[in-house]
Design a protein around this motif. Structure first.
Motif, mmCIF file in Angstrom:
data_model
loop_
_atom_site.group_PDB
_atom_site.id
_atom_site.type_symbol
_atom_site.label_atom_id
_atom_site.label_comp_id
_atom_site.label_asym_id
_atom_site.label_seq_id
_atom_site.Cartn_x
_atom_site.Cartn_y
_atom_site.Cartn_z
ATOM 1 N N ALA A 26 1.215 -1.254 -0.064
ATOM 2 C CA ALA A 26 0.070 0.064 0.025
ATOM 3 C C ALA A 26 0.996 1.264 0.055
ATOM 4 N N TYR A 27 0.462 2.242 -0.663
ATOM 5 C CA TYR A 27 0.947 3.522 -0.811
ATOM 6 C C TYR A 27 0.262 4.620 -0.586
ATOM 7 N N ALA A 28 0.872 5.891 -0.388
ATOM 8 C CA ALA A 28 0.463 7.157 -0.303
ATOM 9 C C ALA A 28 -0.780 7.236 0.808
ATOM 10 N N ARG A 29 -1.928 7.369 0.738
ATOM 11 C CA ARG A 29 -2.852 7.405 1.863
ATOM 12 C C ARG A 29 -3.424 6.153 2.191
ATOM 13 N N GLY A 30 -2.830 5.173 1.544
ATOM 14 C CA GLY A 30 -3.020 3.693 1.845
ATOM 15 C C GLY A 30 -2.293 3.321 3.084
ATOM 16 N N VAL A 31 -1.348 4.292 3.491
ATOM 17 C CA VAL A 31 -0.783 3.764 4.837
ATOM 18 C C VAL A 31 -1.230 4.783 6.149
ATOM 19 N N ASP A 32 -2.361 5.569 5.736
ATOM 20 C CA ASP A 32 -3.088 6.166 6.837
ATOM 21 C C ASP A 32 -3.476 5.339 8.066
ATOM 22 N N GLY A 33 -3.929 4.191 7.345
ATOM 23 C CA GLY A 33 -4.269 3.176 8.572
ATOM 24 C C GLY A 33 -3.361 2.685 9.671
ATOM 25 N N ILE A 34 -1.843 2.976 9.400
ATOM 26 C CA ILE A 34 -1.039 2.730 10.189
ATOM 27 C C ILE A 34 -0.416 3.903 10.980
ATOM 28 N N TRP A 35 -1.003 5.110 10.446
ATOM 29 C CA TRP A 35 -0.488 6.414 11.005
ATOM 30 C C TRP A 35 -1.047 6.561 12.475
ATOM 31 N N GLY A 36 -0.755 5.936 13.359
ATOM 32 C CA GLY A 36 -1.520 6.038 14.571
ATOM 33 C C GLY A 36 -1.977 7.183 15.196
ATOM 34 N N ALA A 37 -1.350 8.234 14.935
ATOM 35 C CA ALA A 37 -1.853 9.631 15.351
ATOM 36 C C ALA A 37 -3.234 10.128 14.709
ATOM 37 N N TYR A 38 -3.340 9.832 13.607
ATOM 38 C CA TYR A 38 -4.564 10.074 12.717
ATOM 39 C C TYR A 38 -5.897 9.488 13.264
ATOM 40 N N ALA A 39 -5.596 8.132 13.748
ATOM 41 C CA ALA A 39 -6.947 7.539 14.282
ATOM 42 C C ALA A 39 -7.469 8.296 15.574
ATOM 43 N N TRP A 40 -6.452 8.769 16.432
ATOM 44 C CA TRP A 40 -6.772 9.861 17.367
ATOM 45 C C TRP A 40 -7.524 11.066 17.072
ATOM 46 N N LEU A 41 -6.688 11.654 16.224
ATOM 47 C CA LEU A 41 -7.131 12.939 15.523
ATOM 48 C C LEU A 41 -8.498 12.880 14.859
ATOM 49 N N ASP A 42 -8.921 11.769 14.123
ATOM 50 C CA ASP A 42 -9.963 11.655 13.679
ATOM 51 C C ASP A 42 -11.247 11.586 14.501
ATOM 52 N N ARG A 43 -10.871 11.240 15.946
ATOM 53 C CA ARG A 43 -12.073 11.292 16.866
ATOM 54 C C ARG A 43 -11.797 12.357 17.953
ATOM 55 N N ALA A 44 -11.112 13.462 17.674
ATOM 56 C CA ALA A 44 -10.891 14.547 18.184
ATOM 57 C C ALA A 44 -12.031 15.486 17.820
ATOM 58 N N PRO A 45 -12.339 16.441 18.557
ATOM 59 C CA PRO A 45 -13.444 17.262 18.270
ATOM 60 C C PRO A 45 -13.353 18.083 16.995
ATOM 61 N N LYS A 46 -12.014 18.553 16.623
ATOM 62 C CA LYS A 46 -11.558 19.207 15.521
ATOM 63 C C LYS A 46 -10.962 18.390 14.451
ATOM 64 N N GLY A 47 -10.890 17.334 14.659
ATOM 65 C CA GLY A 47 -10.639 16.306 13.572
ATOM 66 C C GLY A 47 -9.083 16.720 13.374
ATOM 67 N N ARG A 48 -8.517 16.425 12.112
ATOM 68 C CA ARG A 48 -7.366 16.439 11.693
ATOM 69 C C ARG A 48 -6.798 17.957 11.771
ATOM 70 N N ASN A 49 -7.679 18.843 11.546
ATOM 71 C CA ASN A 49 -7.647 20.367 11.528
ATOM 72 C C ASN A 49 -6.109 20.679 10.881
ATOM 73 N N GLU A 50 -6.028 20.256 9.538
ATOM 74 C CA GLU A 50 -4.743 20.362 9.053
ATOM 75 C C GLU A 50 -4.854 21.485 8.082
ATOM 76 N N ALA A 51 -3.870 22.614 8.075
ATOM 77 C CA ALA A 51 -3.822 23.438 7.271
ATOM 78 C C ALA A 51 -2.202 23.516 6.756
ATOM 79 N N GLY A 52 -1.833 22.671 5.771
ATOM 80 C CA GLY A 52 -0.449 22.424 5.498
ATOM 81 C C GLY A 52 0.130 21.440 6.484
ATOM 82 N N ILE A 53 1.766 21.421 6.350
ATOM 83 C CA ILE A 53 2.205 20.650 6.999
ATOM 84 C C ILE A 53 2.592 21.169 8.550
ATOM 85 N N TRP A 54 1.815 20.448 9.357
ATOM 86 C CA TRP A 54 1.816 21.025 10.944
ATOM 87 C C TRP A 54 2.779 20.006 11.723
ATOM 88 N N TRP A 55 2.930 18.643 11.321
ATOM 89 C CA TRP A 55 3.633 17.653 12.088
ATOM 90 C C TRP A 55 5.329 17.993 11.876
#
Length: 257
Positions: free
Chosen positions: A219-248
């Motif tokens: 799997a490639y590109a967004r196919g690896v989102d499932g193993i990006w552990g922080a995203y699973a938590w952010l998706d359950r946070a009130p404001k979600g991933r709340n991304e505006a550009g590269i934040w990490w």
């Protein structure tokens, strides 16, 4: 923009409706997992060799006696000063579960093109303990579509994530297409955009039966989102991933301005 507010009763009503949708997604995810595992296995006869802390090993050696192997294709080029920050954020989660996988017949490795010495130094900096191998000098990365040559890049002959990418002239400062974000990521690795973009993230799974190794899944590109552990938590946070550009950033770089 203010978010909708309501009573506990309104919240519960909508939460129960959402629960039904979440359960359907879980069932769908289970079905996709079964389809991944049902893919035909492709025999690998080509010899690959990797530099590890225990010396040079073959692909079979990465299994360390297990029947299954998962490789995270970590972006770290030979001339880079540091590993990719997004790959680093994903890899921050490996320490905790790699031991559980290893005791469930699955070895997890990160594999990069950088020489072993660089990987070991960066690993110490990040405080990681999971195994990391260098594929320097082998065809492993290009064969599994996570590294491409300058010629492929110039000719628009890159096939990544199971599709041909459109031709693009790679030059610093090119507007559009998220180039500003790529420049920021490339600079954080001590390289330029063109070199940074020739390495790609991904993961591949292998199995070994009767001393034969088979490629099972990639799997490639967004196919690896499932193993990006922080995203699973952010998706359950009130404001979600709340991304505006590269934040990490790498975990030791937060608070550095």
């Amino acid at each position: 923009m203010k978010h909708t507010t309501g009573t506990r009763e309104q919240w519960l009503s909508e939460r129960l409706a959402l629960l039904d949708a979440e359960k359907e997604l879980t069932r769908r995810s289970d079905e996709l997992a079964r389809r991944r595992q049902a893919l035909p296995w492709v025999r690998i006869d080509k010899p690959y060799h990797f530099d590890t802390e225990e010396g040079s090993v073959s692909l079979a050696g990465l299994f360390k006696g297990r029947s299954q192997l998962i490789v995270y294709h970590f972006m770290f080029g030979p001339d880079w000063a540091a590993g990719c920050p997004s790959c680093s954020m994903i890899a921050d989660g490996f320490n905790g579960f790699a031991v559980h996988l290893a005791n469930h017949d699955v070895m997890l490795w990160a594999v990069s093109r950088a020489p072993l010495e660089k990987l070991q130094a960066y690993k110490r900096r990040m405080g990681w303990t999971f195994p990391w191998a260098s594929s320097a000098g082998s065809d492993f990365n290009p064969d599994f579509n996570v590294w491409f040559s300058e010629e492929q890049q110039r000719q628009g002959a890159i096939e990544y994530n199971y599709r041909r990418e459109p031709e693009r002239e790679w030059r610093a400062g090119q507007p559009g297409g998220g180039i500003e974000a790529e420049e920021k990521l490339a600079a954080s690795c001590g390289t330029d955009v063109a070199a940074y973009s020739r390495d790609r993230p991904g993961m591949s799974a292998f199995v070994r039966e009767d001393d034969v190794i088979y490629h099972c899944y990639s799997a490639y590109a967004r196919g690896v989102d499932g193993i990006w552990g922080a995203y699973a938590w952010l998706d359950r946070a009130p404001k979600g991933r709340n991304e505006a550009g590269i934040w990490w950033r790498r975990h030791d770089e937060y608070g550095n301005g």
